[in-house]
Write a protein that holds these residues in place. Structure first.
Motif, PDB file in Angstrom:
ATOM      1  N   VAL A   1      62.886  47.853  45.810  1.00  0.00           N
ATOM      2  CA  VAL A   1      63.305  49.163  46.327  1.00  0.00           C
ATOM      3  C   VAL A   1      64.659  49.031  47.021  1.00  0.00           C
ATOM      4  O   VAL A   1      65.554  49.860  46.854  1.00  0.00           O
ATOM      5  N   CYS A   2      64.824  47.954  47.800  1.00  0.00           N
ATOM      6  CA  CYS A   2      66.040  47.782  48.597  1.00  0.00           C
ATOM      7  C   CYS A   2      67.268  47.425  47.788  1.00  0.00           C
ATOM      8  O   CYS A   2      68.372  47.880  48.111  1.00  0.00           O
TER       9      CYS A   2
ATOM     10  N   LEU B   1      69.457  50.189  46.545  1.00  0.00           N
ATOM     11  CA  LEU B   1      69.973  50.948  47.688  1.00  0.00           C
ATOM     12  C   LEU B   1      71.099  50.189  48.371  1.00  0.00           C
ATOM     13  O   LEU B   1      72.129  50.756  48.737  1.00  0.00           O
ATOM     14  N   LYS B   2      70.888  48.894  48.550  1.00  0.00           N
ATOM     15  CA  LYS B   2      71.925  48.064  49.162  1.00  0.00           C
ATOM     16  C   LYS B   2      73.176  48.071  48.285  1.00  0.00           C
ATOM     17  O   LYS B   2      74.297  48.152  48.780  1.00  0.00           O
TER      18      LYS B   2
ATOM     19  N   PHE C   1      74.160  50.422  46.434  1.00  0.00           N
ATOM     20  CA  PHE C   1      74.817  51.723  46.574  1.00  0.00           C
ATOM     21  C   PHE C   1      75.817  51.727  47.721  1.00  0.00           C
ATOM     22  O   PHE C   1      76.838  52.412  47.677  1.00  0.00           O
ATOM     23  N   LEU C   2      75.536  50.945  48.760  1.00  0.00           N
ATOM     24  CA  LEU C   2      76.423  50.902  49.918  1.00  0.00           C
ATOM     25  C   LEU C   2      77.596  49.944  49.743  1.00  0.00           C
ATOM     26  O   LEU C   2      78.671  50.159  50.304  1.00  0.00           O
TER      27      LEU C   2
ATOM     28  N   TYR D   1      80.041  51.987  42.932  1.00  0.00           N
ATOM     29  CA  TYR D   1      79.668  53.175  43.699  1.00  0.00           C
ATOM     30  C   TYR D   1      80.819  53.631  44.588  1.00  0.00           C
ATOM     31  O   TYR D   1      80.995  54.819  44.831  1.00  0.00           O
TER      32      TYR D   1
ATOM     33  N   ILE E   1      71.750  56.295  53.544  1.00  0.00           N
ATOM     34  CA  ILE E   1      70.391  56.070  53.045  1.00  0.00           C
ATOM     35  C   ILE E   1      69.426  56.347  54.191  1.00  0.00           C
ATOM     36  O   ILE E   1      69.635  55.881  55.315  1.00  0.00           O
ATOM     37  N   THR E   2      68.393  57.106  53.914  1.00  0.00           N
ATOM     38  CA  THR E   2      67.462  57.522  54.968  1.00  0.00           C
ATOM     39  C   THR E   2      66.014  57.200  54.612  1.00  0.00           C
ATOM     40  O   THR E   2      65.677  56.954  53.452  1.00  0.00           O
TER      41      THR E   2
ATOM     42  N   LYS F   1      68.160  57.573  59.607  1.00  0.00           N
ATOM     43  CA  LYS F   1      69.189  56.838  58.875  1.00  0.00           C
ATOM     44  C   LYS F   1      68.945  55.334  58.984  1.00  0.00           C
ATOM     45  O   LYS F   1      68.652  54.814  60.067  1.00  0.00           O
TER      46      LYS F   1
END
Length: 208
Positions: free
Chosen positions: A19-20, A23-24, A26-27, A32, A64-65, A75
């Motif tokens: 999952v992470c 998302l990581k 994306f930052l 991105y 990301i929240t 957040k």
């Protein structure tokens, strides 16, 4: 996911590594960042913001929240630790909320267990589904395609994708493990053991 640790300033939230990781990315991933730059050029135009000073004061910043059972949104501050071998991820949130779980002190084996999660993406505020099943024994090495996961709990607990990272509780309300994988065809699921979660929490606390 679930709150694994809490103090007066923050929560450490656990979910699955799978999952992470996106998302990581994306930052921090360059592709991105290019997307954000492209969107800024599309949105922050002369036509929409004629004043150059006003235009220069805006920027797009991805966030990301985490949404709680009650619908509150927090957040993510940073990713503390990721363990791909046990499919675990620790996230830090600067605002404490809720209550940290308690991990089972004993090995959970062939006990009745419970899971609350947004299985198959179903989520409604205050009404997250609760499921009941059984925890079986532990799998030392679980081979899935090109990946191998270690010390994995096997559950007779029917969930679907969307439950990843959620806690599995025994009848005493103690966490026996989590869910990382759903086998929809046969009503089974699997995830990290309480022992793995406790060890991972220790590493996350050392890295913060």
């Amino acid at each position: 996911g679930f709150v694994a640790y809490q103090d007066k300033d923050k929560n450490i939230f656990f979910t699955s590594a799978h999952v992470c990781e996106p998302l990581k990315g994306f930052l921090i991933d360059a592709k991105y960042k290019k997307l954000i730059n492209y969107l800024e050029h599309q949105i922050l135009t002369d036509e929409i913001f004629p004043d150059e000073k006003v235009r220069a004061s805006y920027e797009l910043s991805p966030v990301i929240t985490i949404t709680t059972f009650y619908g509150n949104v927090y957040k993510i501050n940073k990713f503390l630790e990721i363990n791909k071998k046990e499919d675990l991820c620790a996230i830090e949130v600067n605002i404490p909320w809720g209550k940290a779980v308690e991990f089972s002190e004993t090995i959970c084996e062939y006990e009745e267990v419970y899971n609350m999660s947004a299985s198959d993406g179903f989520y409604e505020k205050d009404t997250v589904p609760l499921r009941r099943g059984f925890i079986n024994s532990k799998i030392k090495e679980q081979n899935l395609g090109d990946e191998t996961f270690y010390n994995v709990n096997l559950y007779t607990l029917e969930v679907k994708p969307g439950s990843s990272g959620s806690a599995v509780f025994n009848s005493k309300g103690k966490v026996c493990g989590n869910i990382n994988i759903a086998y929809s065809s046969n009503g089974l699921s699997s995830g990290a053991s309480a022992e793995s979660l406790k060890s991972f929490l220790k590493k996350a606390l050392e890295s913060k």
